[in-house]
Design a protein around this motif. Structure first.
Motif, short mmCIF file in Angstrom:
data_model
loop_
_atom_site.label_atom_id
_atom_site.label_comp_id
_atom_site.label_asym_id
_atom_site.label_seq_id
_atom_site.Cartn_x
_atom_site.Cartn_y
_atom_site.Cartn_z
N ASN A 125 -67.89 71.25 -76.70
CA ASN A 125 -67.34 70.00 -77.23
C ASN A 125 -67.71 69.77 -78.84
OD1 ASN A 125 -65.40 68.33 -75.51
ND2 ASN A 125 -66.93 69.30 -74.30
N VAL A 126 -69.06 70.07 -79.18
CA VAL A 126 -69.28 69.43 -80.71
C VAL A 126 -68.62 70.84 -81.43
CG1 VAL A 126 -71.18 69.77 -82.08
CG2 VAL A 126 -71.40 68.58 -79.97
N PRO B 297 -55.44 71.67 -81.98
CA PRO B 297 -56.35 71.73 -80.89
C PRO B 297 -55.84 72.55 -79.66
CG PRO B 297 -56.46 69.50 -81.46
CD PRO B 297 -55.35 70.30 -82.46
N VAL B 298 -54.66 72.47 -79.29
CA VAL B 298 -53.87 73.22 -78.35
C VAL B 298 -53.91 74.73 -78.52
CG1 VAL B 298 -51.74 73.64 -77.04
CG2 VAL B 298 -52.13 71.15 -77.58
N ALA B 299 -53.50 75.04 -79.76
CA ALA B 299 -53.76 76.44 -80.33
C ALA B 299 -55.15 77.13 -79.72
CB ALA B 299 -53.25 76.74 -81.63
N SER B 300 -56.04 76.23 -80.45
CA SER B 300 -57.65 76.66 -80.41
C SER B 300 -58.02 76.78 -78.71
CB SER B 300 -58.49 75.70 -81.14
OG SER B 300 -59.77 76.05 -80.83
N THR B 301 -57.42 75.79 -77.93
CA THR B 301 -57.78 75.95 -76.40
C THR B 301 -57.13 76.97 -75.62
OG1 THR B 301 -57.70 73.57 -76.59
CG2 THR B 301 -57.57 74.73 -74.50
N GLY B 302 -56.01 77.63 -76.33
CA GLY B 302 -55.30 78.71 -75.64
C GLY B 302 -56.11 80.09 -76.10
N ILE B 303 -56.51 79.81 -77.43
CA ILE B 303 -57.40 81.18 -77.60
C ILE B 303 -58.81 81.14 -77.06
CG2 ILE B 303 -58.56 82.41 -79.57
CD1 ILE B 303 -56.14 81.15 -81.41
N SER B 304 -59.43 80.27 -77.04
CA SER B 304 -61.00 80.28 -76.44
C SER B 304 -60.69 80.56 -75.03
CB SER B 304 -61.53 78.81 -76.73
OG SER B 304 -60.76 77.76 -76.16
N GLN B 305 -59.57 80.16 -74.19
CA GLN B 305 -59.56 80.04 -72.89
C GLN B 305 -59.06 81.59 -72.48
OE1 GLN B 305 -57.55 77.34 -70.09
NE2 GLN B 305 -59.01 75.67 -70.94
N VAL C 107 -57.01 56.43 -75.69
CA VAL C 107 -58.05 57.24 -75.49
C VAL C 107 -58.75 57.14 -74.05
CG1 VAL C 107 -60.53 57.85 -76.16
CG2 VAL C 107 -58.92 57.61 -77.93
N LEU C 108 -58.94 55.84 -73.65
CA LEU C 108 -59.48 55.74 -72.19
C LEU C 108 -58.47 56.25 -71.18
CD1 LEU C 108 -61.61 54.44 -70.55
CD2 LEU C 108 -60.51 52.21 -70.81
N MET C 109 -57.16 55.87 -71.45
CA MET C 109 -56.11 56.44 -70.36
C MET C 109 -56.06 57.90 -70.25
SD MET C 109 -53.20 53.62 -70.93
CE MET C 109 -51.97 54.39 -70.02
N TYR C 110 -55.93 58.57 -71.60
CA TYR C 110 -55.81 59.98 -71.57
C TYR C 110 -57.15 60.78 -70.80
CZ TYR C 110 -51.57 60.04 -74.22
OH TYR C 110 -50.23 59.61 -74.63
N SER C 111 -58.10 59.96 -71.19
CA SER C 111 -59.33 60.69 -70.74
C SER C 111 -59.51 60.42 -69.30
CB SER C 111 -60.83 59.91 -71.54
OG SER C 111 -60.52 60.10 -72.95
N CYS D 134 -55.83 70.72 -72.67
CA CYS D 134 -55.03 70.27 -73.87
C CYS D 134 -55.02 68.98 -74.27
CB CYS D 134 -53.68 70.88 -73.53
SG CYS D 134 -53.34 72.62 -73.58
N ILE D 135 -54.99 68.08 -73.06
CA ILE D 135 -54.99 66.74 -73.41
C ILE D 135 -56.59 66.50 -73.92
CG2 ILE D 135 -55.09 64.31 -72.35
CD1 ILE D 135 -53.02 65.31 -70.43
N TRP D 136 -57.69 66.81 -73.28
CA TRP D 136 -59.05 66.57 -73.47
C TRP D 136 -59.30 66.99 -74.90
CZ3 TRP D 136 -62.93 63.83 -72.10
CH2 TRP D 136 -64.29 64.14 -72.56
N PHE D 137 -58.88 68.07 -75.18
CA PHE D 137 -59.27 68.51 -76.42
C PHE D 137 -58.54 67.80 -77.87
CE2 PHE D 137 -61.38 72.32 -74.40
CZ PHE D 137 -62.57 72.20 -74.95
#
Length: 297
Positions: A172-173, A184-192, A6-10, A233-236
Motif C-alpha cells: 500500500n505504501v 490506480p486501476v491500470a496499476s492494479t491490473g498490471i500488478s495483479q 472514503v469511509l463508505m467505499y472502504s 480497484c476501489i481500495w487503491f
C-alpha cells in the motif's frame, strides 16, 4: 473525496474482502485444492483472471490510463510482489500451520505498526491521539472476536502470517507513491496480472492441480474474481486519496465481516457475545479515527 465517501467505499471493500475468506474456502473444497501447489495455482488463476479483467476495463474506459506506467513499471511490479505473490503465499502456507482465529489477530500487526509509525512513510500522515485510540480499539475488537479460539504459541506459521501482514503495508505504501503518476486501476491490473502469472508458474512447478467442474461450482470462482476486481480497484482508488493510517484502522472491519459472512454461509450462530463486543469496539475505533482533531505533539 471527502471523509464520508472514503469511509463508505472502504467499508464496502472490507465487506467484499471479508466475504472472500469463506468463498475461497468453499472454492478449495469444490475444486479439490489440498496441497501448497494446488493453493498457489488456485491463487494464480484468481489473480491472472483479475489482472486481465481490470487491465481490459481500464483500457476500454480510458486508453490513456496506462500512460506513465512504463516509467513506473518497477514500483508497480514491486507492489504486485508484496500484495499478491508474497502476501498470498505467506497467508495460504501459514494457514496450514496456524489456526484461522489466531491468523485474524496476527494479520493486523502490520496495520498496528503503520499507524504508530506512519510519519516515517508520509510526512502528512501524522500520528494523532484519535488514531492511536482507534487502532487500539480495533485491535482489541479483533482479539474479542477470536478470544475463544486464539492460541499464542509462536511458530513458523505465525511468522509467515505476520510477514503477510507487513507485505500488505509495504504494497500500500508503494502503491500510494505510484498513484501520483499512474492511474490506480491500470496499476492494479498490471500488478495483479504479474502476481497471478508468477503464482501460476510456481503452483504448476510444485505440481498443483485445480479440478474445475462443469456445474454451479464455477460460480464460486466467478464471484471470487468479480469481488476481487471490484474491491481492489476501489481500495487503491481510495488509497490514492486517503491517509493510509485511517484506512488501516478501517481494515480491522475485514475479519469481522469474514466471521459474520462465514457464519451465515455455514449456518453458525453469529450472535455470540464476543462478536457483538468485537463489532462495537471496531466500529467505535473507526468512528474515532475518522474524526481526527487533535495531534500528538
Amino acid at each position: 473525496m471527502n471523509n464520508k465517501k472514503v469511509l463508505m467505499y472502504s467499508l464496502f471493500v472490507m465487506l467484499l474482502w471479508g466475504s472472500l475468506f469463506p468463498f475461497v474456502k468453499l472454492g478449495f473444497k469444490a475444486y479439490d485444492v489440498v496441497s501448497v501447489g494446488d493453493i498457489l495455482l488456485f491463487a494464480g488463476i484468481r489473480f491472472t483472471t483479475c489482472g486481465i479483467l481490470i487491465s481490459a476495463f481500464s483500457f476500454l474506459k480510458d486508453k490513456k490510463s496506462f500512460s506513465g506506467a512504463k516509467y513506473s513499471i518497477m514500483p508497480i511490479l514491486a507492489s504486485g510482489l508484496f500484495a499478491i505473490i508474497l502476501h498470498y503465499a505467506f497467508t495460504y502456507i501459514g494457514l496450514k500451520f496456524t489456526d484461522s482465529s489466531k491468523t485474524a489477530i496476527l494479520k493486523q500487526l502490520g496495520a498496528l505498526f503503520y499507524v504508530c509509525f506512519s510519519a516515517l512513510f508520509f510526512k502528512d500522515d501524522r500520528i494523532t491521539l484519535r488514531k492511536l485510540i482507534g487502532v487500539v480499539l480495533g485491535f482489541m475488537g479483533i482479539i474479542a472476536v477470536n478470544i475463544s479460539g486464539a492460541s499464542f504459541n509462536f511458530h513458523i506459521g505465525d511468522a509467515l502470517i505476520i510477514g503477510a501482514s507487513f507485505c500488505t503495508v509495504f504494497s500500500n505504501v508503494i502503491s500510494k507513491k505510484v498513484f501520483e503518476k499512474v492511474n490506480p486501476v491500470a496499476s492494479t491490473g498490471i500488478s495483479q496480472l504479474f502476481g497471478g502469472i508468477v503464482l501460476l508458474i510456481v503452483g504448476y512447478i510444485l505440481g498443483g492441480n485445480v479440478c474445475f467442474k462443469a456445474n454451479s461450482d464455477i460460480l464460486i470462482m466467478f464471484y471470487i474474481c468479480i469481488a476481487s476486481c471490484i474491491s481492489y480497484c476501489i481500495w487503491f482508488t481510495v488509497v490514492k486519496n486517503g491517509q493510509l493510517s485511517k484506512l488501516f484502522i478501517i481494515k480491522f472491519a475485514e475479519p469481522v465481516f469474514a466471521t459474520i459472512i462465514g457464519a451465515c454461509l455455514l449456518g453458525e450462530d453469529i450472535l455470540k457475545l464476543q462478536y457483538i463486543i468485537g463489532f462495537i469496539l471496531i466500529a467505535f475505533g473507526i468512528y474515532i479515527s475518522s474524526t481526527v482533531k487533535k495531534q500528538i505533539q
